[in-house]
Write a protein that holds these residues in place. Sequence first.
Motif, PDB file in Angstrom:
ATOM      1  N   VAL A  89      47.895  79.830  31.505  1.00  0.00           N
ATOM      2  CA  VAL A  89      47.829  81.287  31.515  1.00  0.00           C
ATOM      3  C   VAL A  89      46.388  81.734  31.820  1.00  0.00           C
ATOM      4  CG1 VAL A  89      48.102  83.354  30.099  1.00  0.00           C
ATOM      5  CG2 VAL A  89      49.761  81.472  29.913  1.00  0.00           C
ATOM      6  N   PRO A  90      46.214  82.741  32.689  1.00  0.00           N
ATOM      7  CA  PRO A  90      44.862  83.162  33.087  1.00  0.00           C
ATOM      8  C   PRO A  90      43.993  83.596  31.909  1.00  0.00           C
ATOM      9  CG  PRO A  90      46.514  84.132  34.532  1.00  0.00           C
ATOM     10  CD  PRO A  90      47.260  83.490  33.413  1.00  0.00           C
ATOM     11  N   GLN A  91      42.712  83.236  32.019  1.00  0.00           N
ATOM     12  CA  GLN A  91      41.687  83.645  31.065  1.00  0.00           C
ATOM     13  C   GLN A  91      40.433  84.020  31.849  1.00  0.00           C
ATOM     14  OE1 GLN A  91      41.457  81.148  27.370  1.00  0.00           O
ATOM     15  NE2 GLN A  91      42.583  79.694  28.618  1.00  0.00           N
ATOM     16  N   PRO A  92      39.588  84.876  31.283  1.00  0.00           N
ATOM     17  CA  PRO A  92      38.392  85.300  32.025  1.00  0.00           C
ATOM     18  C   PRO A  92      37.501  84.152  32.481  1.00  0.00           C
ATOM     19  CG  PRO A  92      38.761  86.718  30.139  1.00  0.00           C
ATOM     20  CD  PRO A  92      39.751  85.606  30.018  1.00  0.00           C
ATOM     21  N   THR A  93      37.538  83.032  31.760  1.00  0.00           N
ATOM     22  CA  THR A  93      36.715  81.877  32.141  1.00  0.00           C
ATOM     23  C   THR A  93      37.262  81.144  33.364  1.00  0.00           C
ATOM     24  OG1 THR A  93      37.909  80.693  30.395  1.00  0.00           O
ATOM     25  CG2 THR A  93      35.679  81.420  29.898  1.00  0.00           C
ATOM     26  N   PRO A  96      36.256  83.153  39.707  1.00  0.00           N
ATOM     27  CA  PRO A  96      36.471  84.189  40.730  1.00  0.00           C
ATOM     28  C   PRO A  96      37.932  84.582  40.935  1.00  0.00           C
ATOM     29  CG  PRO A  96      34.954  82.518  41.526  1.00  0.00           C
ATOM     30  CD  PRO A  96      35.505  82.007  40.238  1.00  0.00           C
ATOM     31  N   ARG A  97      38.874  83.683  40.654  1.00  0.00           N
ATOM     32  CA  ARG A  97      40.283  83.991  40.926  1.00  0.00           C
ATOM     33  C   ARG A  97      41.009  84.580  39.722  1.00  0.00           C
ATOM     34  NH1 ARG A  97      43.385  80.523  45.475  1.00  0.00           N
ATOM     35  NH2 ARG A  97      42.830  82.151  46.952  1.00  0.00           N
ATOM     36  N   PHE A  98      40.267  84.919  38.682  1.00  0.00           N
ATOM     37  CA  PHE A  98      40.904  85.430  37.474  1.00  0.00           C
ATOM     38  C   PHE A  98      41.765  86.653  37.757  1.00  0.00           C
ATOM     39  CE2 PHE A  98      40.366  88.395  33.761  1.00  0.00           C
ATOM     40  CZ  PHE A  98      41.319  87.794  32.957  1.00  0.00           C
ATOM     41  N   ARG A  99      41.245  87.642  38.464  1.00  0.00           N
ATOM     42  CA  ARG A  99      41.996  88.872  38.717  1.00  0.00           C
ATOM     43  C   ARG A  99      43.235  88.595  39.558  1.00  0.00           C
ATOM     44  NH1 ARG A  99      40.895  92.001  34.636  1.00  0.00           N
ATOM     45  NH2 ARG A  99      38.651  92.287  34.358  1.00  0.00           N
ATOM     46  N   GLU A 100      43.090  87.741  40.558  1.00  0.00           N
ATOM     47  CA  GLU A 100      44.258  87.377  41.372  1.00  0.00           C
ATOM     48  C   GLU A 100      45.327  86.697  40.520  1.00  0.00           C
ATOM     49  OE1 GLU A 100      43.593  85.762  45.546  1.00  0.00           O
ATOM     50  OE2 GLU A 100      41.642  85.442  44.607  1.00  0.00           O
ATOM     51  N   ARG A 101      44.879  85.825  39.630  1.00  0.00           N
ATOM     52  CA  ARG A 101      45.826  85.085  38.798  1.00  0.00           C
ATOM     53  C   ARG A 101      46.509  86.004  37.790  1.00  0.00           C
ATOM     54  NH1 ARG A 101      44.590  80.760  35.602  1.00  0.00           N
ATOM     55  NH2 ARG A 101      46.623  79.873  36.165  1.00  0.00           N
ATOM     56  N   ARG A 245      36.622  73.993  26.906  1.00  0.00           N
ATOM     57  CA  ARG A 245      36.405  75.379  26.514  1.00  0.00           C
ATOM     58  C   ARG A 245      37.561  76.281  26.928  1.00  0.00           C
ATOM     59  NH1 ARG A 245      31.221  76.550  24.961  1.00  0.00           N
ATOM     60  NH2 ARG A 245      29.727  74.853  25.176  1.00  0.00           N
ATOM     61  N   ASN A 246      38.126  76.043  28.092  1.00  0.00           N
ATOM     62  CA  ASN A 246      39.123  76.948  28.657  1.00  0.00           C
ATOM     63  C   ASN A 246      40.520  76.432  28.343  1.00  0.00           C
ATOM     64  OD1 ASN A 246      40.329  78.980  30.101  1.00  0.00           O
ATOM     65  ND2 ASN A 246      39.975  78.046  32.093  1.00  0.00           N
ATOM     66  N   VAL A 247      40.948  76.620  27.100  1.00  0.00           N
ATOM     67  CA  VAL A 247      42.220  76.050  26.645  1.00  0.00           C
ATOM     68  C   VAL A 247      43.255  77.149  26.496  1.00  0.00           C
ATOM     69  CG1 VAL A 247      43.371  74.746  24.839  1.00  0.00           C
ATOM     70  CG2 VAL A 247      41.015  74.223  25.413  1.00  0.00           C
ATOM     71  N   SER A 248      44.426  76.949  27.123  1.00  0.00           N
ATOM     72  CA  SER A 248      45.555  77.821  26.820  1.00  0.00           C
ATOM     73  C   SER A 248      46.599  77.028  26.043  1.00  0.00           C
ATOM     74  CB  SER A 248      46.149  78.407  28.100  1.00  0.00           C
ATOM     75  OG  SER A 248      46.506  77.399  29.008  1.00  0.00           O
ATOM     76  N   ALA A 249      46.876  75.813  26.475  1.00  0.00           N
ATOM     77  CA  ALA A 249      47.675  74.853  25.713  1.00  0.00           C
ATOM     78  C   ALA A 249      47.220  73.489  26.178  1.00  0.00           C
ATOM     79  CB  ALA A 249      49.168  75.049  25.942  1.00  0.00           C
ATOM     80  N   SER A 250      47.352  72.488  25.334  1.00  0.00           N
ATOM     81  CA  SER A 250      46.728  71.216  25.671  1.00  0.00           C
ATOM     82  C   SER A 250      47.672  70.050  25.483  1.00  0.00           C
ATOM     83  CB  SER A 250      45.474  71.000  24.828  1.00  0.00           C
ATOM     84  OG  SER A 250      44.887  69.759  25.140  1.00  0.00           O
ATOM     85  N   GLY A 251      48.112  69.478  26.595  1.00  0.00           N
ATOM     86  CA  GLY A 251      48.885  68.248  26.536  1.00  0.00           C
ATOM     87  C   GLY A 251      48.028  67.070  26.117  1.00  0.00           C
ATOM     88  N   SER A 252      46.725  67.095  26.442  1.00  0.00           N
ATOM     89  CA  SER A 252      45.870  65.967  26.078  1.00  0.00           C
ATOM     90  C   SER A 252      45.693  65.874  24.558  1.00  0.00           C
ATOM     91  CB  SER A 252      44.513  66.073  26.782  1.00  0.00           C
ATOM     92  OG  SER A 252      43.838  67.259  26.447  1.00  0.00           O
ATOM     93  N   VAL A 253      45.559  67.009  23.889  1.00  0.00           N
ATOM     94  CA  VAL A 253      45.466  66.981  22.429  1.00  0.00           C
ATOM     95  C   VAL A 253      46.751  66.405  21.841  1.00  0.00           C
ATOM     96  CG1 VAL A 253      45.365  68.419  20.348  1.00  0.00           C
ATOM     97  CG2 VAL A 253      43.772  68.832  22.237  1.00  0.00           C
ATOM     98  N   ASN A 254      47.894  66.822  22.363  1.00  0.00           N
ATOM     99  CA  ASN A 254      49.160  66.288  21.870  1.00  0.00           C
ATOM    100  C   ASN A 254      49.276  64.791  22.125  1.00  0.00           C
ATOM    101  OD1 ASN A 254      49.761  68.866  21.119  1.00  0.00           O
ATOM    102  ND2 ASN A 254      51.678  69.018  22.250  1.00  0.00           N
TER     103      ASN A 254
END
Length: 332
Positions: A89-93, A96-101, A245-254
């Motif tokens: 899911v888009p986040q400000p971090t 440049p493509r944040f707004r497009e996303r 830093r830019n985490v929305s959900a993390s398969g690696s943590v799981n």
Amino acid sequence: MTISARRTTAVVPHHLLLGPDTHGVTRYAGEVAGAAGALVVRDARLLPEGAPAHLHVTDRLVSPDPTAAAELVETLARRVRLTVTLHDVPQPTDGPRFRERTAAYGRIVRASTAWATNSWHEHALVNRWCVADADGTVIPLPIQGASPEAGRRDVDAHVLGVFGFIYPGKGHRQVARAAAALRRSGHPVTVRVLGGAARHHEDEIDELQRSSHARGVPVEVTGRVPEAEVRDALRRVGVPVAAHRNVSASGSVNSWIAAGRRPLVRDSAYAREMAALRPGTLTLFDDSTLVPRLEDALRQPASTWIEPGTDLGPRLEDTAAAYRSWWASVAG
């Protein structure tokens, strides 16, 4: 079979899988489809007109251009009754493509019959940046194949492990800087990167190794770890770290949790949500506490393992049941 069970089975949608099975979202979509008893389709043109269909979507899997990705999903939603699970899911971090996303994800949400995310953190991101006050559901990523009761052998005690693709913001450089601080205080640590560079970020490996060498920190980059070898690789490192830093959900943590490890995870809204969902499976840190947390873990190796008997749910079968219930609720 009860009437309720028959109705739930009947509304399990076709699953459209996009991209290679090596992609985490595609692999997860296939696992959910299998557990839910869904028919899998690889070509959208093969979906029956007007049939229910589900898509696990990240814009990059659909198209390199977020706007084109949204248009393709909208076209699909005009042909079928589409539900979606939103990933990355888009986040400000994002840059440049944040707004497009954000515009693209907003269009995908509006085009779909119903939508889901893997965490309340992501749901809030959708509402804040993509579609205000949209009402989705949350179905957390499951832990699969977990075995915290298994023995702990052949551990490389002084290795700090980071798992997953290498890309800016994933935290590899911060772990290397922390390793340098630890080495200055007498801990002979090294860094092992379990993974290869993400597409278009191949230069990150060279930069990581150059900067780490300048700090006197040995860094090993394994490249992609074959699926059958992931569990053993994750169990072999001394201290597991997830510093992105830019985490929305993390398969690696799981994946760390599934291997029986209790990783050090950067504090964030998502990390706190997962720590509450599965108590005893994460150790949180921030920029000021990474080095002392690593020192604690090196001194107390047992703290990097999940205690036997810890509840690691939801499992894949729980996730599939949650999806079936959700699809039944939106079938009308």
